[in-house]
Design a protein around this motif. Sequence first.
Motif, mmCIF file in Angstrom:
data_model
loop_
_atom_site.group_PDB
_atom_site.id
_atom_site.type_symbol
_atom_site.label_atom_id
_atom_site.label_comp_id
_atom_site.label_asym_id
_atom_site.label_seq_id
_atom_site.Cartn_x
_atom_site.Cartn_y
_atom_site.Cartn_z
ATOM 1 N N VAL A 392 0.674 -1.314 -0.070
ATOM 2 C CA VAL A 392 0.518 0.153 -0.585
ATOM 3 C C VAL A 392 0.692 0.848 -0.183
ATOM 4 C CG1 VAL A 392 0.052 -0.143 2.451
ATOM 5 C CG2 VAL A 392 -1.799 0.657 1.013
ATOM 6 N N LEU A 393 0.442 2.168 -0.578
ATOM 7 C CA LEU A 393 0.680 3.710 -0.922
ATOM 8 C C LEU A 393 0.091 4.903 -0.088
ATOM 9 C CD1 LEU A 393 3.193 5.474 -1.285
ATOM 10 C CD2 LEU A 393 1.086 6.012 -3.343
ATOM 11 N N TRP A 394 0.183 5.369 1.197
ATOM 12 C CA TRP A 394 -0.183 5.946 1.863
ATOM 13 C C TRP A 394 -0.664 6.668 1.230
ATOM 14 C CZ3 TRP A 394 2.524 5.638 7.447
ATOM 15 C CH2 TRP A 394 2.371 4.552 7.764
ATOM 16 N N LEU A 395 -1.488 6.779 -0.251
ATOM 17 C CA LEU A 395 -2.461 7.497 -0.687
ATOM 18 C C LEU A 395 -3.614 7.363 -1.836
ATOM 19 C CD1 LEU A 395 -2.433 10.160 -2.849
ATOM 20 C CD2 LEU A 395 -1.191 9.168 -4.519
ATOM 21 N N HIS A 396 -4.563 7.863 -0.990
ATOM 22 C CA HIS A 396 -6.437 7.737 -1.569
ATOM 23 C C HIS A 396 -7.214 8.568 -1.891
ATOM 24 C CE1 HIS A 396 -9.659 5.217 -0.100
ATOM 25 N NE2 HIS A 396 -10.132 5.953 0.821
ATOM 26 N N ALA A 397 -7.491 8.184 -3.370
ATOM 27 C CA ALA A 397 -8.404 8.850 -3.245
ATOM 28 C C ALA A 397 -9.617 8.993 -3.533
ATOM 29 C CB ALA A 397 -9.013 8.270 -4.998
ATOM 30 N N LEU A 398 -9.786 9.659 -2.252
ATOM 31 C CA LEU A 398 -11.262 9.784 -1.450
ATOM 32 C C LEU A 398 -12.407 10.043 -1.699
ATOM 33 C CD1 LEU A 398 -12.005 9.794 1.538
ATOM 34 C CD2 LEU A 398 -11.849 12.390 1.774
ATOM 35 N N LYS A 399 -12.497 11.641 -3.395
ATOM 36 C CA LYS A 399 -13.267 11.654 -3.554
ATOM 37 C C LYS A 399 -13.604 12.443 -4.848
ATOM 38 C CE LYS A 399 -15.691 14.842 -0.565
ATOM 39 N NZ LYS A 399 -16.440 15.448 0.265
ATOM 40 N N TYR A 400 -14.227 11.980 -5.729
ATOM 41 C CA TYR A 400 -15.189 12.386 -7.041
ATOM 42 C C TYR A 400 -16.254 12.809 -7.380
ATOM 43 C CZ TYR A 400 -10.696 10.632 -8.854
ATOM 44 O OH TYR A 400 -9.244 10.201 -9.537
ATOM 45 N N LYS A 401 -16.107 14.211 -8.034
ATOM 46 C CA LYS A 401 -17.646 15.014 -8.118
ATOM 47 C C LYS A 401 -17.934 15.880 -8.729
ATOM 48 C CE LYS A 401 -20.413 19.518 -5.279
ATOM 49 N NZ LYS A 401 -19.661 19.505 -4.240
ATOM 50 N N GLY A 402 -18.795 15.242 -9.391
ATOM 51 C CA GLY A 402 -19.029 16.077 -10.708
ATOM 52 C C GLY A 402 -20.107 17.219 -10.635
ATOM 53 N N PRO A 403 -21.091 17.367 -11.847
ATOM 54 C CA PRO A 403 -21.675 18.591 -11.941
ATOM 55 C C PRO A 403 -22.946 18.336 -10.590
ATOM 56 C CG PRO A 403 -20.958 18.151 -14.304
ATOM 57 C CD PRO A 403 -20.666 17.071 -13.002
ATOM 58 N N ASP A 404 -23.558 16.802 -11.165
ATOM 59 C CA ASP A 404 -24.512 16.091 -10.669
ATOM 60 C C ASP A 404 -24.651 15.157 -9.922
ATOM 61 O OD1 ASP A 404 -24.496 14.999 -12.904
ATOM 62 O OD2 ASP A 404 -26.226 15.593 -13.604
ATOM 63 N N TRP A 405 -22.950 15.149 -9.532
ATOM 64 C CA TRP A 405 -22.911 14.053 -8.755
ATOM 65 C C TRP A 405 -22.337 13.783 -7.450
ATOM 66 C CZ3 TRP A 405 -18.015 12.286 -9.718
ATOM 67 C CH2 TRP A 405 -17.826 12.541 -10.906
ATOM 68 N N GLU A 406 -21.448 12.770 -6.935
ATOM 69 C CA GLU A 406 -20.468 13.325 -6.192
ATOM 70 C C GLU A 406 -20.919 11.182 -4.756
ATOM 71 O OE1 GLU A 406 -19.299 14.823 -1.614
ATOM 72 O OE2 GLU A 406 -20.759 15.961 -2.965
ATOM 73 N N PHE A 407 -19.708 10.937 -4.758
ATOM 74 C CA PHE A 407 -19.062 9.742 -4.466
ATOM 75 C C PHE A 407 -17.844 9.505 -3.603
ATOM 76 C CE2 PHE A 407 -20.284 8.221 -8.950
ATOM 77 C CZ PHE A 407 -22.148 7.748 -8.633
ATOM 78 N N GLU A 408 -17.965 9.474 -2.389
ATOM 79 C CA GLU A 408 -16.727 9.214 -1.713
ATOM 80 C C GLU A 408 -16.719 7.938 -0.966
ATOM 81 O OE1 GLU A 408 -15.844 11.284 2.868
ATOM 82 O OE2 GLU A 408 -17.226 12.023 1.164
#
Length: 418
Positions: A392-408
């Motif tokens: 593991v590398l201590w780097l994490h994709a926490l959140k992606y947010k678009g115009p009308d959507w968001e994932f965490e």
Amino acid sequence: FGEEILQETNYYIENGLRHIRPYNFTFTTHAKGRWVGKKLIDIFKNEFSSSPVEYYINAIQNGKITVNNKIPSANTIVRDNDVIRNTVHRHEPPVTANPIQIIKMDDDIVVINKPASIPVHPCGRYRHNSVVFMLARDYGLQNLHTIHRLDRLTSGILIFARTLQKAQELEKQVRDRQIEKQYVCRVDGEFPTETIDCKEPIDVVSHKLGVCRVSPKGKSCQTIFQRLSYNGKTSLVKCIPLTGRMHQIRVHLQWLGYPIVNDPIYNHEAWGPNKGKAGHIDKDVDSIVLTLLQFHRHDNVIPKQVDEIKNLDSVDELDKDNSSSSSQNCENISQVRQHQDNKSESHITTEKIQASEDVNQSPMVSPLENNVHQDCVECRLTYKDPTPEEMVLWLHALKYKGPDWEFEAKLPEWSLDN
């Protein structure tokens, strides 16, 4: 790929790792320009030296190596546009057995929390131990369109579209920079409390090995950093990349003097005593890359017989030609592990040595006793299991947010200050 490919082998879980049972696989390539006019055996001897020349002679005689679907002789002269096939007993490195978490799935989209250690696509030595293969086999999710990628050792949000229309919609949002990405990482030292906006250009100094650095010759890029916490030794930092250059977050943090704690490339003494802070290095980049390579050893490779382990550091061109993703996806320099044992011992695995892949590959024990090929070089080797820290590398994709959507995604354990 269809069901037949998915069922060409299976896997088992041991010591928290997902192991793929070795299987027969055929690499296919068209003759390279530099091969034309040369003897077939000389090509394999000089360019595919992961096995002794005697192995290739036997493979040619037994029909495991063919030219234009015909059994050649070792002295066959390779011509332009010849199709060369090499059937091998393929061994894949293990990955974490942590399950892929499905964050959202509907008719248009699949969003997952990717565990560290698993590449997104087949690349190098990884095939069945890749996200797309796992989603197809374990979840019945096939023909997915990749919207973005994460490095193998990085965890977090990974988005796939299930339809071409949705893929085109999301890809347009990526091109128009309508998607906000947030990562978290843990870095060495006390990161400044004020927000830092880093706009240093990044240049790829070794495309084959996948090493980057800040350079005036590089492409423009921008990352915003904000400290979230400090535990007296390391800092948890939020990272917002506004562009998408290779290793952008990691290179910018190295430049700022706060490299990711366990970064195998950019937190390494090969860059000098300051580890590349503000671009201060005491030797040329080519020397740095060579220094990193020298840390790779086959100390974790143990022969089962007193046979030679010849030239395991070879480029497997056939493997590269069959990879469905770019070298960047699997991180050409995929591992340089630092072990603290009174001194730092580092190991490196690069695409240039994909013929042996991770020195940390799993031990081939009882589950494989009935799957040993006498003419397979790797069947005569054992490998130490990678430790959880090495995967593991201590780097994490926490959140992606678009115009009308968001994932965490959930925060990883290493993000806790204790």
